[in-house]
Write a protein that holds these residues in place. Structure first.
Motif, short mmCIF file in Angstrom:
data_model
loop_
_atom_site.label_atom_id
_atom_site.label_comp_id
_atom_site.label_asym_id
_atom_site.label_seq_id
_atom_site.Cartn_x
_atom_site.Cartn_y
_atom_site.Cartn_z
N LEU A 145 41.82 33.54 19.31
CA LEU A 145 42.39 35.22 18.25
C LEU A 145 41.14 35.39 17.97
CD1 LEU A 145 44.84 35.57 17.33
CD2 LEU A 145 43.82 34.03 15.64
N ALA A 146 40.30 34.78 16.96
CA ALA A 146 38.93 35.40 16.41
C ALA A 146 38.45 36.75 17.51
CB ALA A 146 37.91 34.57 15.63
N TYR A 147 38.10 36.35 18.61
CA TYR A 147 38.01 36.78 19.55
C TYR A 147 37.94 38.52 19.05
CZ TYR A 147 34.91 38.77 23.05
OH TYR A 147 33.95 39.25 24.04
N ASP A 154 31.02 44.03 14.83
CA ASP A 154 29.76 43.27 14.34
C ASP A 154 29.36 42.38 12.91
OD1 ASP A 154 31.51 44.64 12.32
OD2 ASP A 154 30.17 45.83 11.18
N GLN A 155 30.65 41.38 13.26
CA GLN A 155 30.79 39.98 12.32
C GLN A 155 31.01 39.15 13.23
OE1 GLN A 155 34.08 40.56 9.75
NE2 GLN A 155 33.00 42.89 8.74
N ARG A 156 30.49 39.11 14.50
CA ARG A 156 30.88 38.12 15.93
C ARG A 156 30.48 36.82 15.24
NH1 ARG A 156 32.94 40.47 20.34
NH2 ARG A 156 35.14 41.62 19.23
N ALA A 157 29.26 36.64 14.34
CA ALA A 157 28.73 34.94 13.55
C ALA A 157 29.81 34.32 13.20
CB ALA A 157 27.52 35.46 12.77
N TRP A 158 31.14 34.42 13.01
CA TRP A 158 31.75 33.99 12.39
C TRP A 158 32.81 33.45 13.68
CZ3 TRP A 158 37.30 32.78 12.80
CH2 TRP A 158 37.70 32.40 12.21
#
Length: 262
Positions: A145-147, A154-158
């Protein structure tokens, strides 16, 4: 004149069928003790919901394994929705309702087994295997869901957060089962008291970060993705902190029962 003794030709009186309320009361009387530190939602809400479902399932003739299958169907329907549908308020509501219902049925299967005179090793195995799969699959669905929808490039570290939650949840589940298994094994082979039961409001509150019921209701925030990300991250931090603090205590508990076993 001799007469034949009077013969009562009336049919035996059939027992009065048990009412639904009587089934619930009988189940409550046979309820197994609450484990130490059992989290609040699971004890005070989910177990009660499961009792009502178990009484109805028993009266409809469902087996414990059928109730387990219903629990799995509800839970994995929510997981599929979470992985495939863009986040909205309605998605969050649907996922929460399905997960809560699945959790209540998960509590009901063992209670149905008690109403039927006891469960089976195969039924308990099936229940734990499904729990193990859903423990990881739910956080895997959050990762998808997040991906796909929540996290900008630019916030894929989450994305490390649901991965971390998957690991922590799997370890916690395995350790809880292992604790119960080892304590029960020592209790069968020694005269020492190896299992302590009973909980208090304080212990229940301290165990709240590990409560699957708390995680369920975080999904109500899917209509506000920023709030969901924050709440989910905080819940991981609380869950991880609880596990880190509890592991040394549980290790000491295992060492404490070892002399009695030897």
């Amino acid at each position: 004149m001799l007469t034949e003794p009077a013969v009562d030709v009336r049919r035996p009186v059939a027992p009065v069928p048990e009412t639904y309320r009587q089934t619930v009361a009988r189940l409550q009387a046979a309820q197994k003790p609450v484990g130490r530190g059992a989290p609040a939602y699971s004890v005070h809400v989910n177990r009660r919901l499961g009792r009502f479902i178990a009484a109805a399932a028993f009266r409809f003739g469902l087996t414990p394994n059928q109730v387990t299958a219903l629990s799995a169907a509800l839970t994995f329907a929510a997981i599929l929705l979470l992985a495939l549908v863009p986040p909205t308020f309605w998605l969050g509501l649907a996922v929460t309702v399905l997960l809560a219902a699945g959790y209540a049925f998960d509590s009901a299967d063992g209670q149905v087994a008690r109403l039927r005179g006891g469960g089976s090793a195969a039924g308990e195995w099936l229940d734990h295997v499904i729990d193990a799969v859903k423990t990881s699959a739910l956080h895997g669905a959050v990762l998808l869901l997040a991906y796909r929808f929540l996290v900008p490039a630019d916030q894929r570290a989450w994305l490390l957060v649901p991965i971390g939650f998957m690991i922590v949840a799997a370890v916690s589940f395995a350790v809880f089962l292992l604790n119960d298994l080892l304590r029960a094994a020592r209790a069968r082979t020694t005269t020492a008291t190896a299992i302590r039961t009973g909980s208090t409001p304080l212990r229940s509150l301290l165990g709240l970060p590990t409560d699957y019921g708390l995680l369920i209701y975080v999904f109500l925030l899917l209509g506000a993705p920023g709030a969901f990300v924050i709440a989910y991250t905080l819940l991981l931090a609380a869950h991880t902190g609880y596990l880190v603090l509890a592991l040394p205590k549980w290790f000491r508990d295992m060492k404490a029962i070892e002399p009695a076993a030897s």
